[in-house]
Design a protein around this motif. Structure first.
Motif, PDB file in Angstrom:
ATOM      1  N   GLY A 159     -17.120  -9.751 -10.404  1.00 40.68           N
ATOM      2  CA  GLY A 159     -16.632  -9.274 -12.009  1.00 40.68           C
ATOM      3  C   GLY A 159     -16.025  -8.064 -12.199  1.00 40.68           C
ATOM      4  O   GLY A 159     -15.667  -7.989 -13.247  1.00 40.68           O
ATOM      5  N   THR A 160     -15.789  -7.542 -11.003  1.00 41.56           N
ATOM      6  CA  THR A 160     -14.980  -6.231 -11.215  1.00 41.56           C
ATOM      7  C   THR A 160     -13.313  -6.713 -10.909  1.00 41.56           C
ATOM      8  O   THR A 160     -13.023  -8.034 -10.638  1.00 41.56           O
ATOM      9  CB  THR A 160     -14.978  -5.245  -9.974  1.00 41.56           C
ATOM     10  N   PHE A 161     -12.245  -6.060 -11.048  1.00 43.94           N
ATOM     11  CA  PHE A 161     -10.920  -6.423 -10.793  1.00 43.94           C
ATOM     12  C   PHE A 161     -10.198  -5.456  -9.766  1.00 43.94           C
ATOM     13  O   PHE A 161     -10.670  -4.489  -9.453  1.00 43.94           O
ATOM     14  CB  PHE A 161     -10.265  -6.127 -12.341  1.00 43.94           C
ATOM     15  N   THR A 162      -8.959  -6.041  -9.297  1.00 45.57           N
ATOM     16  CA  THR A 162      -8.162  -5.453  -8.456  1.00 45.57           C
ATOM     17  C   THR A 162      -6.646  -5.681  -8.954  1.00 45.57           C
ATOM     18  O   THR A 162      -6.384  -6.509  -9.769  1.00 45.57           O
ATOM     19  CB  THR A 162      -8.388  -6.056  -6.968  1.00 45.57           C
ATOM     20  N   VAL A 163      -5.946  -4.214  -8.561  1.00 46.11           N
ATOM     21  CA  VAL A 163      -4.768  -4.297  -9.148  1.00 46.11           C
ATOM     22  C   VAL A 163      -3.923  -3.601  -8.045  1.00 46.11           C
ATOM     23  O   VAL A 163      -4.548  -2.797  -7.270  1.00 46.11           O
ATOM     24  CB  VAL A 163      -4.486  -3.760 -10.461  1.00 46.11           C
ATOM     25  N   PHE A 164      -2.573  -3.981  -7.836  1.00 49.51           N
ATOM     26  CA  PHE A 164      -1.746  -3.124  -6.797  1.00 49.51           C
ATOM     27  C   PHE A 164      -0.553  -2.547  -7.781  1.00 49.51           C
ATOM     28  O   PHE A 164       0.091  -3.214  -8.576  1.00 49.51           O
ATOM     29  CB  PHE A 164      -1.194  -4.098  -5.758  1.00 49.51           C
ATOM     30  N   SER A 165      -0.208  -1.362  -7.370  1.00 53.18           N
ATOM     31  CA  SER A 165       0.964  -0.840  -7.823  1.00 53.18           C
ATOM     32  C   SER A 165       1.774  -0.392  -6.455  1.00 53.18           C
ATOM     33  O   SER A 165       1.480   0.154  -5.532  1.00 53.18           O
ATOM     34  CB  SER A 165       0.618   0.412  -8.335  1.00 53.18           C
ATOM     35  N   THR A 166       3.246  -0.715  -6.623  1.00 49.45           N
ATOM     36  CA  THR A 166       4.155  -0.634  -5.455  1.00 49.45           C
ATOM     37  C   THR A 166       5.117   0.483  -5.859  1.00 49.45           C
ATOM     38  O   THR A 166       5.535   0.498  -6.960  1.00 49.45           O
ATOM     39  CB  THR A 166       4.602  -1.830  -5.007  1.00 49.45           C
ATOM     40  N   LEU A 167       5.650   1.117  -4.954  1.00 46.85           N
ATOM     41  CA  LEU A 167       6.644   2.157  -5.100  1.00 46.85           C
ATOM     42  C   LEU A 167       8.021   2.092  -3.880  1.00 46.85           C
ATOM     43  O   LEU A 167       7.464   2.046  -2.857  1.00 46.85           O
ATOM     44  CB  LEU A 167       6.156   3.669  -4.841  1.00 46.85           C
ATOM     45  N   LYS A 168       8.983   1.680  -4.165  1.00 47.42           N
ATOM     46  CA  LYS A 168      10.117   1.445  -3.230  1.00 47.42           C
ATOM     47  C   LYS A 168      10.623   2.976  -2.887  1.00 47.42           C
ATOM     48  O   LYS A 168      10.745   3.854  -3.628  1.00 47.42           O
ATOM     49  CB  LYS A 168      11.147   0.718  -3.670  1.00 47.42           C
TER      50      LYS A 168
END
Length: 237
Positions: A159-168
């Motif tokens: 029931g929880t969530f995952t997210v990705f943030s990327t940086l070049k």
């Protein structure tokens, strides 16, 4: 709207080895009513009449005379406390705090790190609820505003969530990057993960020293062989 606060206190004791008895105290209040009584084995023995400001004995006659004068003041005090908390209880019942899970964060490069070669840093944020989170990047303690992207929120089976943030970025020795995550469950205390270019580079110590030692060893063997052959030829002549 009426709101009741109820507090029930039980005290269990036994007169012999076979029977248990319960003495209890009951407190309730609302914006229109007040109740305070004590009882024994599910029967009321005594209660407070707040209109007449007195205690009322309600036990049957066969129990004999019983006095609970000290409980009247206790009942009055209980109502003062009960009513003073009505607003807090009302607010809590009408607006219960949401269930929340704090995020777990990690930061790592997408590819092997080589100085001067463009790469991508990934800030992995997972296990949070509700699905609203803010992510910011810093380089050498300076906030970055370009080169970043954010993935879609991905639900997990719990029931929880995952997210990705990327940086070049292009790794330069000595640069320090950080990813800061803020979420309601963190109560105003954002989490920051740090990634150091120096720490990500492969070590040049043991491997290089081993290579240098091997090279010098081979050169020593070659030189020794050369002088051995030259000396042997000189003796033969």
């Amino acid at each position: 709207m009426e709101l009741y606060i109820i507090i029930l206190t039980l005290t269990v004791f036994s007169t012999d080895a076979e029977f248990e008895h319960e003495a209890f105290q009951f407190i309730s209040c609302s914006n229109t009513e007040e109740q305070f009584y004590i009882g024994y084995n599910e029967e009321e023995l005594w209660h407070v009449n707040f209109d007449q400001k007195t205690g009322v004995l309600t036990s049957p006659n066969f129990t004999g005379p019983m006095a609970f004068d000290e409980f009247y003041n206790r009942g009055v005090h209980a109502m003062v406390v009960c009513r003073s908390n009505l607003h807090n209880f009302k607010t809590g019942l009408e607006n219960p705090p949401p269930e929340m899970d704090a995020p777990q964060t990690s930061i790592y490069p997408k590819d092997d790190v080589h100085l001067g070669v463009q790469n991508t840093l990934i800030c992995h944020v997972t296990g949070f609820y509700p699905p609203a989170v803010s992510i910011s990047w810093n380089k050498n303690s300076v906030n970055l505003t370009e080169g970043m992207s954010l993935s879609q929120y991905r639900p997990k089976t719990d029931g929880t969530f995952t997210v990705f943030s990327t940086l070049k970025f292009t790794p330069i020795e000595g640069d320090v990057y950080s990813c800061t995550v803020n979420h309601r469950a963190l109560n105003g205390k954002p989490k920051t993960k740090i990634w150091d270019v120096d720490l990500a580079l492969p070590s040049v110590g043991p491997a290089v020293l081993c290579g240098v030692g091997l090279t010098l060893g081979l050169l020593g063997v070659a030189a020794g062989t050369f002088f051995f052959i030259k000396g042997k030829n000189a003796r033969d002549n």
